[in-house]
Design an enzyme around this catalytic site. Structure first.
Site, mmCIF file in Angstrom:
data_model
loop_
_atom_site.group_PDB
_atom_site.id
_atom_site.type_symbol
_atom_site.label_atom_id
_atom_site.label_comp_id
_atom_site.label_asym_id
_atom_site.label_seq_id
_atom_site.Cartn_x
_atom_site.Cartn_y
_atom_site.Cartn_z
ATOM 1 N N LYS A 1 0.867 -1.181 0.000
ATOM 2 C CA LYS A 1 0.000 0.000 0.000
ATOM 3 C C LYS A 1 0.903 1.230 0.000
ATOM 4 C CE LYS A 1 -1.578 3.012 2.119
ATOM 5 N NZ LYS A 1 -1.410 4.504 1.859
ATOM 6 N N GLU B 1 9.472 1.632 10.937
ATOM 7 C CA GLU B 1 10.542 2.620 10.771
ATOM 8 C C GLU B 1 9.851 3.974 10.813
ATOM 9 O OE1 GLU B 1 12.509 5.464 9.444
ATOM 10 O OE2 GLU B 1 12.389 4.505 7.482
ATOM 11 N N CYS C 1 14.112 10.619 6.616
ATOM 12 C CA CYS C 1 13.961 10.336 8.042
ATOM 13 C C CYS C 1 15.284 10.390 8.790
ATOM 14 C CB CYS C 1 13.274 8.995 8.257
ATOM 15 S SG CYS C 1 14.008 7.661 7.318
ATOM 16 N N GLU D 1 10.130 16.813 14.106
ATOM 17 C CA GLU D 1 10.899 16.584 12.886
ATOM 18 C C GLU D 1 10.407 17.558 11.814
ATOM 19 O OE1 GLU D 1 12.292 12.663 10.329
ATOM 20 O OE2 GLU D 1 10.290 12.699 11.214
#
Length: 492
Positions: free
Chosen positions: A186, A264, A298, A395
């Site tokens: 997906k 993750e 990331c 972040e």
């Protein structure tokens, strides 16, 4: 240039406008679609199926039906097909790069690098899948023999992000497929075209019907589709790359069936530069690490800590390097920084910068929209950053460097670890003993020492704390999709 490039994408045989389920290209049950947009100008590229939870359940069923057949193949047989997938990706390298830039926005040269990176995981696991060894165990009784074997977990759901829409699929799917697990992919709603192109090449490589499935859906349906993948008792494992908030939701949903899960998640990486560092090397590493994919990675450093003796020189040189970066449409010649992925991303960057400036940060360069407007934002350098600013706890996921000054090693380590995330961290120092101390003290799963680019298929990728569970890539990545079975043979 950009118009011609988009036309090339539209004419590519790899551009698919249907989902791939059970070996067939298909629409959604209710025939609904959603638009895929070019982030450089927000123009529609094409539309793809907006799959329902019922459609996803069908994809899971197709994968479930073939799980024993696929898992029962010899490892060499499975890995031969995975290898052919790798060869197909290499063969279509340039077409994949064009599709990637069109829907994700990253500069074409950077897209080419991602295609190679994505292919590297397929190649790696096509080899590693033949080395999922068990063990013989010294026995505790003279008439018994003990051993372990490894078997595929079963149907695996893979939910992937938009920032590396090719590589994040192959890093998961190649490992799962090589281990013997059928997959249901997906992709993110912003970047489904790369995923469908990979499905096209998987079909050409010869995966049996039902082994490789790709379902697409809009933001409006992502919740119901995600729930179907997480709650289905026919899905044995789920792997997700994305935000920590969504990762926690999926983890809760998977707990009901004690589903194998690997995550993750978000990062908040520190980048620490000590007085004894090579300044030129540190600046080069900072630019490479921070501005890759316009800061939308990331492992991008999010908090910069520079020791007071070298602070001013580092900031001066970093400013010079940042101001040389070329911001433009990803298809433009020489482009180094593309657009952010969508309006939400640009708003987050603006909010972080505005908050920092209101709380005392100094703008050395940038802090304004890019020359093309829209989702473009100039690479920005802020100094006098402190822990009260939002950008130090959230972040940013954008082209913003915020530098704080520190005095002692202890102060830097304490600041670096003052976060609920723990994916990556960076150290610049010329002292071997200091490097070892800091590398061991940082609470994160990946550490770069005098190096800004960390990712490779050879090494494990994953984090501590709320940055996730499990590892991807390397010899460890395939373990996420294998069960260990202990066999005790008696009366021998």
């Amino acid at each position: 240039m950009a118009a011609r490039a988009i036309q090339r994408v539209l004419n590519s045989p790899l551009l698919r406008r249907e989902a791939y389920v059970g070996g067939l290209w298909t629409t959604s049950k209710d025939r609904q679609t959603f638009d895929v947009r070019n982030p450089s100008n927000r123009e529609t590229i094409c539309s793809v199926p907006d799959m329902t939870s019922e459609d996803v359940a069908m994809a899971i069923e197709k994968a479930y039906d073939v799980r024993k057949d696929w898992g029962g193949l010899l490892a060499k047989e499975r890995c031969g097909i995975v290898r052919r997938w790798y060869e197909k990706v290499v063969e279509k390298h340039e077409e994949l790069a064009y599709i990637l830039t069109a829907e994700q926005g990253k500069p074409l040269n950077e897209a080419r690098v991602e295609v190679s990176y994505a292919a590297s995981f397929i190649e790696w696991f096509s080899e590693e899948g033949k080395r999922t060894f068990g063990d013989t165990i010294p026995t505790h009784a003279h008439n018994k023999r003990l051993m372990t074997i490894k078997q595929p977990v079963g149907v695996t759901a893979l939910i992937t992000p938009w920032n590396f829409p090719l590589a994040m699929i192959t890093r998961k799917a190649a490992a799962a497929l090589a281990a013997g697990c059928p997959v249901v992919v997906k992709p993110a709603e912003d970047t489904p075209l790369s995923a469908l192109a990979l499905a096209n090449l998987a079909e050409e490589a010869g995966f049996p019907s039902g082994v490789y499935n790709t379902v697409t859906c809009s933001k409006d349906r992502v919740d119901s589709v995600g729930r179907e993948l997480a709650l289905s008792d026919k899905v044995a494992a789920l792997s997700f790359t994305g935000s920590t908030v969504v990762g926690k939701l999926l983890m809760n949903l998977c707990s009901g069936s004690v589903k194998r899960i690997s995550l993750e998640l978000g990062g908040n990486a520190p980048f620490i530069v000590f007085d004894n560092a090579d300044v030129e090397m540190a600046v080069s590493g900072a630019v490479a690490a921070k501005f890759r994919n316009t800061g939308q990675t990331c492992v991008s450093p999010n908090r910069f800590y520079v020791q007071e003796g070298i602070h001013d020189e580092f900031c001066r040189r970093l400013k010079e390097s940042i101001e040389c970066l070329i911001v433009n449409d990803g298809f433009a010649d020489g482009a180094q920084q593309g657009p952010l992925i969508n309006e939400s991303a640009i708003e987050k960057v603006r909010r972080h910068v505005d908050d920092a400036v209101q709380k005392g940060a100094h703008v050395l360069c940038g802090a304004v929209p890019g020359p093309l407007g829209g989702s473009f934002y100039l690479p920005t350098l802020l100094t006098n950053v402190n822990s009260t600013m939002v950008m130090t706890s959230e972040e940013t996921f954008g082209p913003i460097v915020g530098v704080a000054k520190f005095k002692t090693e202890e102060e830097a380590v304490a600041a670096a670890n003052q976060t609920r995330y723990g994916l990556s961290g960076y150290i610049y120092s010329q002292s071997p003993s200091q490097i070892w101390r800091i590398a061991e003290a940082l609470e994160c799963g990946i550490v770069g020492v005098n190096e800004g680019l960390l990712s490779t298929e050879f090494a494990p990728f994953g984090g501590y704390k709320e940055s996730g569970l499990g590892r991807e890539g390397s010899k460890y990545g395939i373990e996420e999709y294998l069960e260990i079975k202990y066999i005790c043979m008696g009366n021998v």
